[in-house]
Design a protein around this motif. Sequence first.
Motif, mmCIF file in Angstrom:
data_model
loop_
_atom_site.group_PDB
_atom_site.id
_atom_site.type_symbol
_atom_site.label_atom_id
_atom_site.label_comp_id
_atom_site.label_asym_id
_atom_site.label_seq_id
_atom_site.Cartn_x
_atom_site.Cartn_y
_atom_site.Cartn_z
ATOM 1 N N PRO A 231 32.275 -7.148 -21.658
ATOM 2 C CA PRO A 231 32.865 -6.459 -22.814
ATOM 3 C C PRO A 231 32.156 -6.839 -24.108
ATOM 4 N N GLY A 232 32.111 -5.894 -25.036
ATOM 5 C CA GLY A 232 31.486 -6.145 -26.327
ATOM 6 C C GLY A 232 30.008 -5.853 -26.371
ATOM 7 N N GLY A 233 29.425 -5.492 -25.236
ATOM 8 C CA GLY A 233 28.008 -5.162 -25.206
ATOM 9 C C GLY A 233 27.759 -3.721 -25.628
ATOM 10 N N GLU A 234 26.661 -3.510 -26.313
ATOM 11 C CA GLU A 234 26.278 -2.171 -26.738
ATOM 12 C C GLU A 234 24.794 -1.971 -26.484
ATOM 13 N N SER A 235 24.463 -0.864 -25.850
ATOM 14 C CA SER A 235 23.051 -0.582 -25.595
ATOM 15 C C SER A 235 22.337 -0.295 -26.914
ATOM 16 N N GLY A 236 21.069 -0.589 -26.953
ATOM 17 C CA GLY A 236 20.285 -0.348 -28.157
ATOM 18 C C GLY A 236 20.122 -1.553 -29.046
ATOM 19 N N HIS A 237 20.804 -2.660 -28.726
ATOM 20 C CA HIS A 237 20.692 -3.858 -29.559
ATOM 21 C C HIS A 237 19.590 -4.806 -29.089
ATOM 22 N N VAL A 238 18.974 -4.518 -27.956
ATOM 23 C CA VAL A 238 17.942 -5.406 -27.433
ATOM 24 C C VAL A 238 16.757 -5.477 -28.390
ATOM 25 N N TRP A 239 16.344 -4.321 -28.917
ATOM 26 C CA TRP A 239 15.199 -4.327 -29.823
ATOM 27 C C TRP A 239 15.503 -5.097 -31.098
ATOM 28 N N ALA A 240 16.719 -4.967 -31.602
ATOM 29 C CA ALA A 240 17.091 -5.740 -32.792
ATOM 30 C C ALA A 240 17.136 -7.227 -32.476
ATOM 31 N N ALA A 241 17.580 -7.573 -31.251
ATOM 32 C CA ALA A 241 17.630 -8.973 -30.840
ATOM 33 C C ALA A 241 16.236 -9.559 -30.650
ATOM 34 N N ILE A 242 15.233 -8.711 -30.463
ATOM 35 C CA ILE A 242 13.842 -9.171 -30.406
ATOM 36 C C ILE A 242 13.241 -9.210 -31.807
ATOM 37 N N ALA A 243 13.516 -8.166 -32.588
ATOM 38 C CA ALA A 243 12.880 -8.034 -33.906
ATOM 39 C C ALA A 243 13.326 -9.121 -34.884
ATOM 40 N N TRP A 244 14.637 -9.449 -34.888
ATOM 41 C CA TRP A 244 15.142 -10.440 -35.834
ATOM 42 C C TRP A 244 14.482 -11.815 -35.638
ATOM 43 N N PRO A 245 14.481 -12.385 -34.424
ATOM 44 C CA PRO A 245 13.827 -13.692 -34.254
ATOM 45 C C PRO A 245 12.326 -13.653 -34.560
ATOM 46 N N LEU A 246 11.653 -12.566 -34.170
ATOM 47 C CA LEU A 246 10.223 -12.476 -34.465
ATOM 48 C C LEU A 246 9.975 -12.435 -35.964
ATOM 49 N N ALA A 247 10.842 -11.729 -36.696
ATOM 50 C CA ALA A 247 10.710 -11.692 -38.153
ATOM 51 C C ALA A 247 10.951 -13.072 -38.758
ATOM 52 N N LEU A 248 11.958 -13.789 -38.253
ATOM 53 C CA LEU A 248 12.223 -15.142 -38.743
ATOM 54 C C LEU A 248 11.063 -16.080 -38.432
ATOM 55 N N LEU A 249 10.479 -15.936 -37.237
ATOM 56 C CA LEU A 249 9.322 -16.760 -36.881
ATOM 57 C C LEU A 249 8.134 -16.452 -37.782
ATOM 58 N N ALA A 250 7.930 -15.168 -38.070
ATOM 59 C CA ALA A 250 6.801 -14.770 -38.919
ATOM 60 C C ALA A 250 6.926 -15.347 -40.321
ATOM 61 N N VAL A 251 8.148 -15.607 -40.760
ATOM 62 C CA VAL A 251 8.363 -16.168 -42.094
ATOM 63 C C VAL A 251 8.332 -17.697 -42.069
ATOM 64 N N PHE A 252 9.117 -18.302 -41.168
ATOM 65 C CA PHE A 252 9.358 -19.749 -41.266
ATOM 66 C C PHE A 252 8.312 -20.609 -40.561
ATOM 67 N N SER A 253 7.674 -20.123 -39.513
ATOM 68 C CA SER A 253 6.651 -20.968 -38.880
ATOM 69 C C SER A 253 5.437 -21.169 -39.800
ATOM 70 N N PRO A 254 4.915 -20.133 -40.477
ATOM 71 C CA PRO A 254 3.835 -20.405 -41.437
ATOM 72 C C PRO A 254 4.293 -21.277 -42.606
ATOM 73 N N LEU A 255 5.544 -21.064 -43.065
ATOM 74 C CA LEU A 255 6.057 -21.900 -44.145
ATOM 75 C C LEU A 255 6.116 -23.366 -43.716
ATOM 76 N N ALA A 256 6.561 -23.612 -42.486
ATOM 77 C CA ALA A 256 6.666 -24.990 -41.998
ATOM 78 C C ALA A 256 5.284 -25.629 -41.849
ATOM 79 N N VAL A 257 4.348 -24.901 -41.242
ATOM 80 C CA VAL A 257 3.001 -25.441 -41.054
ATOM 81 C C VAL A 257 2.332 -25.673 -42.409
ATOM 82 N N GLY A 258 2.505 -24.735 -43.345
ATOM 83 C CA GLY A 258 1.933 -24.903 -44.676
ATOM 84 C C GLY A 258 2.534 -26.086 -45.416
ATOM 85 N N ARG A 259 3.846 -26.254 -45.305
ATOM 86 C CA ARG A 259 4.513 -27.389 -45.936
ATOM 87 C C ARG A 259 4.027 -28.701 -45.344
ATOM 88 N N PHE A 260 3.870 -28.716 -44.020
ATOM 89 C CA PHE A 260 3.379 -29.921 -43.348
ATOM 90 C C PHE A 260 1.972 -30.264 -43.810
#
Length: 265
Positions: A231-260
Motif C-alpha cells: 500500500p502507498g506505492g505509486e507507479s512513476g516514482h522510480v525515475w524521481a527516486a533515481i533523479a533526486w539522489p543523483l542530483a544530490l550526489l552531483a552537488v555534494f560529492s564535488p563540494l566535499a572533495v573540494g572542501r577536503f
Amino acid sequence: MSTGTFTPTVTGTMTYALADSWTMTRRELARWARQPIAVVVNLVFPVMMLLMFGYLVGGGRGVSGDYVDYLIPGMLALTMAFGLEGTMVAVTRDLDKGVVDRFRSLPMTNGAVLVGRSAADMLQSALGLAVLIAVGYTLGWRAHGGPGAFLGAVGLLLLLRFAMLWIGIFLALVAGKPELVQAVQILVWPVGFLSNAFATPQAMPGWLGTVVQWNPMSQTATAVRDLFGGPGGESGHVWAAIAWPLALLAVFSPLAVGRFARLSR
C-alpha cells in the motif's frame, strides 16, 4: 603518439585512485573490529524504531491496508536517510586529531579518504538494510513484486543512502570538530521527518502534504512501496527516486572533495 601515451596514464591514475580508496576502506572496516558495540547499536536502533512505530506509537493516517506493509518500506527509506552521525563523527575526529593532514602529506589520490569512508559506510548500510528486511519478514511483511522488483527497490534504497552519506561527509567537513556534529546534523532531520514514512501526504494539511510529496526520501519510499507491491506505492516514482539522489550526489560529492582539498591550504 599522444593517444598511445594518454590511455595508460589515465588507467594508471584510476588504478592508484582505486587502490588508495580501498586502503582507506579497509582502515574504516578495521574500526568495526575495534568497536563492535557501536556496530551492533547501529544495526539494532532501526529495528527498535520499527517496533516502536509499528506497535507502540501506531500511526498510519490515511493508509489503506495493513499498516506494517506501509510502514516497513518507509522505515527502510528512513534508515537510509538517517544514521549519519557515525560518519560525521569519524570524519571530524580525523580532522581534529590531524589524521587527515598526515594522509594529505602522503602520495595519495585526493578524495580517497572520503571514498573509503563512504564505501565502508555503504557496507554497514547494506548490512543494516538486510537486518531490517529480515525483521520485517519476521513480523509478517512480504514483498509481492517479484525478485527483479525487490532488487530494484534495494538498489533505490542504497542509492539514497549513498547520496545522504556524501551530504553527511560535506557537513562534517564544514563542522570540522566532533562537538559540532550534533548541531550540524539537525540540517538532515527534515528529510526524514517531513516525509511519508509513517503517514500518507493525503492525510496531512495541503501545504505540508505538498512538501512531503517533493521530499527526496518520500519519492524513494513511494517507489519502493510500489516495487514491493504494498500500500502507498505509486507507479512513476522510480525515475524521481533515481533523479533526486543523483542530483544530490552531483552537488555534494564535488563540494566535499573540494572542501577536503582546501583543508591544508
